[in-house]
Design an enzyme around this catalytic site. Structure first.
Site, PDB file in Angstrom:
ATOM      1  N   HIS A  37      21.701  34.720  18.598  1.00 41.91           N
ATOM      2  CA  HIS A  37      22.393  33.637  17.886  1.00 41.91           C
ATOM      3  C   HIS A  37      22.483  33.962  16.397  1.00 41.91           C
ATOM      4  CE1 HIS A  37      20.385  31.365  21.301  1.00 41.91           C
ATOM      5  NE2 HIS A  37      21.649  31.044  21.465  1.00 41.91           N
ATOM      6  N   GLU A 148      28.662  38.336  23.492  1.00 41.61           N
ATOM      7  CA  GLU A 148      29.210  39.107  24.628  1.00 41.61           C
ATOM      8  C   GLU A 148      28.233  39.159  25.797  1.00 41.61           C
ATOM      9  OE1 GLU A 148      30.401  42.832  22.877  1.00 41.61           O
ATOM     10  OE2 GLU A 148      32.157  41.922  21.919  1.00 41.61           O
ATOM     11  N   LYS A 149      27.001  38.705  25.603  1.00 45.15           N
ATOM     12  CA  LYS A 149      26.080  38.677  26.749  1.00 45.15           C
ATOM     13  C   LYS A 149      26.639  37.752  27.825  1.00 45.15           C
ATOM     14  CE  LYS A 149      21.860  36.764  27.164  1.00 45.15           C
ATOM     15  NZ  LYS A 149      21.945  36.036  28.452  1.00 45.15           N
ATOM     16  N   SER A 185      17.586  36.469  25.221  1.00 44.10           N
ATOM     17  CA  SER A 185      18.029  35.251  25.883  1.00 44.10           C
ATOM     18  C   SER A 185      16.958  34.189  25.692  1.00 44.10           C
ATOM     19  CB  SER A 185      18.211  35.527  27.377  1.00 44.10           C
ATOM     20  OG  SER A 185      18.254  34.313  28.097  1.00 44.10           O
TER      21      SER A 185
END
Ligand code: PAF
Length: 281
Positions: A37, A148-149, A185
């Site tokens: 982020h 893009e994950k 994540s």
């Protein structure tokens, strides 16, 4: 930097900026922010005069058996991080602010949402498209930033912006990885020490698949088979999907002839993780 809870407060800030002729970048998030982020916020800072970060764990994009209640939240830590990175405003609404009594309007997309994560998470993208559309209407950003994950999400949002004539630019930002390769994540926090080690099988298989494509393999089924074999060698891993799809339509391809996305979703214990690579000839 301010943290606001209501649509009206966001609009008051954004309207005053727009009156001054300033541009606005939006970084939509569900909070529990990490360097992934952070890279979006930094990119938004570079490209705009003001940056709004939305932090909203959107109930609409979670299925009934998914982790809405346990999804990690830490607004104090997130606020500090956003402040350090130079964001101007956090929008942190309650669900009732976003979904008032009687709410019944949704954004639904076909085709792109029917593959990959859409198969195992049938309500997910309807929730994502609806909330992202609402955030765009609330903040009216010049640009919005997505990782893009979540490659399928990014493709879907780009498609939505084209299809619904939305007047903003969507900017995708590269996957940020831990030093050992695991894609960052918020859900990594669910992993035990043993699972954290096992989770490396995702990035290992991504690297292996990417290398095959870069070395000239054009048979998508061969790449997928090798990646699956590798993932299956990890006892704690259970494959949801390993697929190669057209980058724009998210439909499976047998041969690599145009830009593709190779996307995987794998359960490590109870935690479902995703990763991917893109490849163009
Ligand atoms: O990627 C996410 O965190 C979410 O899906 C998003 C885009 C913030 C919508 O809730």
């Amino acid at each position: 930097m301010k943290v606001v809870k209501t649509v009206k407060e966001v609009r008051d800030y954004v309207n005053s900026w727009k009156k001054e002729g300033l541009t606005v970048g939006l970084v939509p998030t569900m909070g529990y922010l990490h360097e992934g982020h952070g890279s979006l916020i930094t990119k938004a800072k570079e490209g705009n005069d003001r940056v709004v970060v939305s932090i909203f764990v959107n109930p609409m994009q979670f299925g009934p058996t998914e982790d809405l209640e346990s999804y990690p939240r830490d607004l104090a830590k997130d606020s500090k991080y956003c402040e350090e990175l130079g964001a101007d405003l956090i929008f942190n609404p309650e669900p009732s602010e976003m979904y008032a009594d009687g709410f019944c309007s949704y954004v639904n997309m076909d085709v792109l949402t029917e593959e990959l994560c859409g198969l195992s998470r049938p309500v997910h993208f309807k929730g994502v498209c609806t909330v992202v559309n609402k955030l765009f209407n609330i903040v009216k950003p010049d640009r919005a930033y997505f990782g893009e994950k979540d490659a399928q999400q990014l493709a879907i949002i780009k498609r939505m912006v084209i299809d619904l004539n939305m007047d903003l630019e969507i900017i995708g930002c590269p996957i940020v990885r831990e030093e050992d390769g695991l894609a960052k994540s918020s859900r990594n926090t669910y992993l035990s020490a043993e699972e954290r080690k096992a989770a490396l099988i995702l990035s290992k298989s991504i690297m292996a698949g990417k290398k095959m494509a870069e070395d000239g393999e054009r048979d998508a089924t061969k790449i997928v088979a090798e990646m699956k074999k590798l993932i299956e060698s990890e006892p704690l891993a259970k494959i949801d999907y390993v697929k190669i799809v057209d980058s724009l339509t998210m439909q499976q391809v047998a041969k690599i002839e145009k830009p593709i996305l190779c996307a995987i979703a794998v359960y490590i214990g109870k935690t479902r993780l995703i990763d991917n690579f893109s490849f163009s000839l």
